[in-house]
Structures are given as C-alpha cells and as structure tokens.
Design an enzyme around this catalytic site. Structure first.
Site, mmCIF file in Angstrom:
data_model
loop_
_atom_site.group_PDB
_atom_site.id
_atom_site.type_symbol
_atom_site.label_atom_id
_atom_site.label_comp_id
_atom_site.label_asym_id
_atom_site.label_seq_id
_atom_site.Cartn_x
_atom_site.Cartn_y
_atom_site.Cartn_z
ATOM 1 N N CYS A 1 -7.821 12.647 -36.274
ATOM 2 C CA CYS A 1 -7.743 12.953 -37.715
ATOM 3 C C CYS A 1 -7.327 11.770 -38.567
ATOM 4 C CB CYS A 1 -6.784 14.121 -37.938
ATOM 5 S SG CYS A 1 -5.049 13.648 -37.840
ATOM 6 N N PHE B 1 20.361 1.985 -22.434
ATOM 7 C CA PHE B 1 20.743 1.633 -23.804
ATOM 8 C C PHE B 1 22.097 0.939 -23.831
ATOM 9 C CE2 PHE B 1 18.217 5.107 -26.273
ATOM 10 C CZ PHE B 1 17.129 4.269 -26.336
ATOM 11 N N ARG B 2 23.086 1.584 -23.142
ATOM 12 C CA ARG B 2 24.482 1.187 -23.362
ATOM 13 C C ARG B 2 25.126 0.433 -22.207
ATOM 14 N NH1 ARG B 2 23.244 5.878 -25.358
ATOM 15 N NH2 ARG B 2 23.521 6.217 -27.580
ATOM 16 N N CYS C 1 0.383 12.640 -32.894
ATOM 17 C CA CYS C 1 -0.018 12.479 -34.296
ATOM 18 C C CYS C 1 0.903 13.298 -35.191
ATOM 19 C CB CYS C 1 -1.471 12.919 -34.472
ATOM 20 S SG CYS C 1 -1.974 12.902 -36.201
ATOM 21 N N GLN D 1 17.175 13.020 -19.759
ATOM 22 C CA GLN D 1 17.122 12.440 -21.110
ATOM 23 C C GLN D 1 16.068 11.329 -21.143
ATOM 24 O OE1 GLN D 1 21.440 11.920 -22.684
ATOM 25 N NE2 GLN D 1 21.586 12.004 -20.475
ATOM 26 N N SER E 1 24.255 8.629 -16.761
ATOM 27 C CA SER E 1 24.287 8.864 -18.207
ATOM 28 C C SER E 1 25.659 8.543 -18.746
ATOM 29 C CB SER E 1 23.937 10.325 -18.531
ATOM 30 O OG SER E 1 24.073 10.538 -19.935
ATOM 31 N N THR F 1 17.529 2.292 -14.102
ATOM 32 C CA THR F 1 17.762 0.836 -14.158
ATOM 33 C C THR F 1 17.380 0.183 -12.825
ATOM 34 O OG1 THR F 1 20.069 1.122 -13.512
ATOM 35 C CG2 THR F 1 19.641 0.941 -15.870
ATOM 36 N N HIS G 1 14.298 14.620 -24.235
ATOM 37 C CA HIS G 1 14.048 13.648 -25.305
ATOM 38 C C HIS G 1 12.578 13.250 -25.362
ATOM 39 C CE1 HIS G 1 18.585 12.335 -25.342
ATOM 40 N NE2 HIS G 1 18.375 13.557 -25.761
#
Ligand code: NAD
Length: 252
Positions: free
Chosen positions: A159, A36-37, A131, A103, A197, A29, A123
């Site tokens: 592809c 996220f939170r 793909c 993460q 986290s 940050t 993650h």
C-alpha cells in the site's frame, strides 16, 4: 557456579507441573548479539531514545538509518542459537518446560527448535517489518536492503505506507495478547526461570514477581545482579549457556 544451586533448580523443574522460562537479551550474547545494558551492550554506543517510537514518528528516515547500522553490526556474523537456546528447546520438547516467554526479537529460540506456539514474543520480532497503514509484514532482510539502496524510510509493497520494525519500540504498548498469555503463564507456573535479563524493563520485568507472588519457585540466571534477586529462591550470577547446560546435566 555452586553445585547446590544447579541441583535445586533441576529439582524445582522436575517437581513443577508448569515450568516457564523467561529470557532476555543476555541469553543471546553468547550468539554474538549485544544486549542493551550489559558491559558491551548497545547503550554503550547508542542512546535509548534512538529506538523510541517518538523518534520514529518524528523522523522515520533517521530512525531507519540507525536501525540499518544496528542490523548490520549484528547480521554480519549470522547469529545462531547457542547452548542456552538449545537446552530450553530440549526442555520444551520433553515437557520439562510449558513455554518460553522472551523479551528478545532475534528468533533464536525458534531457530533452536522451540515451536512457534511455545514461544511468547513479548516485544515482537526484529525479523520482520510491519506497515503502519495496512499491517502487512515483510522480512527484515528485504527491508534493510531497500534502506541500504536509499529508500528511506522504506515503504510497504502492498500500500505504500511507512514500514516500522516488528519489534516493540520504547514508548509503545506491548501486544495485548502476548502480555496476557505471559501473565497467565506466570500466574500458573510452579517454577519460573529467568535467564539473561536485567529485569529493568516493565511491564515484562514484573512477570517474575507475579510468578513468585503466586507461589512459584523463582530462579534467576544472570551475569549481574537484578532488582528482583531478593525475591528469588536461587540466584546464579553466571553465563546462561554454561548454567543451563549444568542444570540439564543434573536433570539426567
Ligand atoms: P538487558 O540488556 O537489559 O539485560 C541483559 C542482561 O543479561 C544483563 O543484566 C547482562 O548482565 C546479562 N547477560 C549478558 N550476557 C549474559 C550471559 N552470557 N549469560 C547470562 N547473563 C548475561 O536485556 P533485557 O533485560 O532483555 O532488556 C530488555 C530489552 O532488550 C528487550 O526489550 C529486548 O527486546 C531488548 N534486546 C533484545 C535483544 C535480542 O533480541 N537478542 C538484543 C538487545 C536488546
């Protein structure tokens, strides 16, 4: 932040044979990437289901339009590593840390100088797309350019298959080899340092508990309380960059 806590973390890192850092969105940050939170996190504007694998499967076009919005809101400021990433990179270089398990998918640990093989990306990565048909990878910037030009969903140059971000979406399994490596590091560590986290996402958030159960000294540096604070030897409710810089100073 209490001087005693900083000195206790510094001593544990010095004494440890295997010390591991475990980072989350909160370390980035200070580089301008929202978590996220947290108070200004992405969930204040978006719903977690926007980034769920089922939404991607049902409607990859709409998924990619949301992704483009998130990508542009972050990429505009060209995020760079901050003091927290840099301190961890120095600790890997001088042998204080064995590895950084993260993460995050923003690549800022590597940009700060932590070698690829010392970063475990639990993650996946936001910097590439993959793909669904042939697993070819492409840089995310090239993919979002195609989305911006109206290729929705974007397709693989090799592809023609549908591309998905290289990040693990909600509802997807974590990559087995990264998870095993992270669990092995947690079990082997004598010092395990969580930075930025909420420890709300499993199975990643179980790692500090595994480390502590295996006898590691556990420190948590996070702005807000986490569900694992009660198990930690030291908890610092402070900013990542400042706190890690203070620990680095205490190590000298
Ligand atoms: P989270 O959003 O759940 O929690 C982040 C925590 O960091 C919050 O508790 C917040 O209080 C704290 N925090 C915010 N700024 C901080 C600072 N400057 N110093 C110290 N603490 C600070 O993040 P998480 O636990 O990593 O959740 C997991 C998911 O979020 C992961 O799947 C990750 O992929 C994803 N994510 C990653 C990024 C990124 O790569 N930069 C950004 C957003 C989300």
């Amino acid at each position: 932040m209490p001087v005693d806590d900083v000195e206790t973390i510094a001593k544990a890192l010095t004494d440890a044979e295997v010390a591991v850092a475990f980072t989350g969105a909160g370390i980035s940050t200070e580089s301008g990437i929202p978590d996220f939170r947290g108070d200004e996190g992405i969930w204040t504007e978006h719903d977690p289901s926007d980034l769920h694998i089922e939404r991607f499967r049902r409607d990859p076009g709409t998924f990619w339009r949301t992704w483009l919005m998130l990508h542009d809101s972050v990429a505009e400021d060209a995020p760079e590593p901050n003091a927290g990433h840099r301190v961890l990179a120095e600790w890997v270089e001088d042998g204080t840390l064995a590895a950084v398990v993260t993460q995050n998918g923003d690549g800022l640990h590597q940009d700060a100088g932590t070698p690829d093989d010392a970063v475990v990306e639990l993650h996946g990565t936001f910097r590439e797309g993959v793909c669904r048909a042939c697993s070819a990878r492409e840089p995310m910037d090239a993919i979002v350019d195609r989305v911006r030009d109206g290729q929705v969903p974007p397709t693989c140059r090799e592809c023609g298959g549908t591309l998905k971000p290289g990040a693990v979406l909600f509802g997807q399994q974590l990559p087995t080899s990264e998870l095993s490596r992270a669990q092995e590091l947690a079990r082997r560590s004598d010092a395990f340092l969580v930075v930025g986290s909420s420890l709300a996402v499993h199975p990643a958030a179980g790692l500090p508990v595994q480390a502590e159960r295996a006898g590691a000294f556990l420190a948590i540096v996070n702005l807000e309380p986490t569900p694992v604070d009660g198990r930690a030897d030291v908890v610092v409710h402070g900013r990542a960059g400042e706190t890690l810089t203070a620990v680095a100073d205490a190590l000298q």
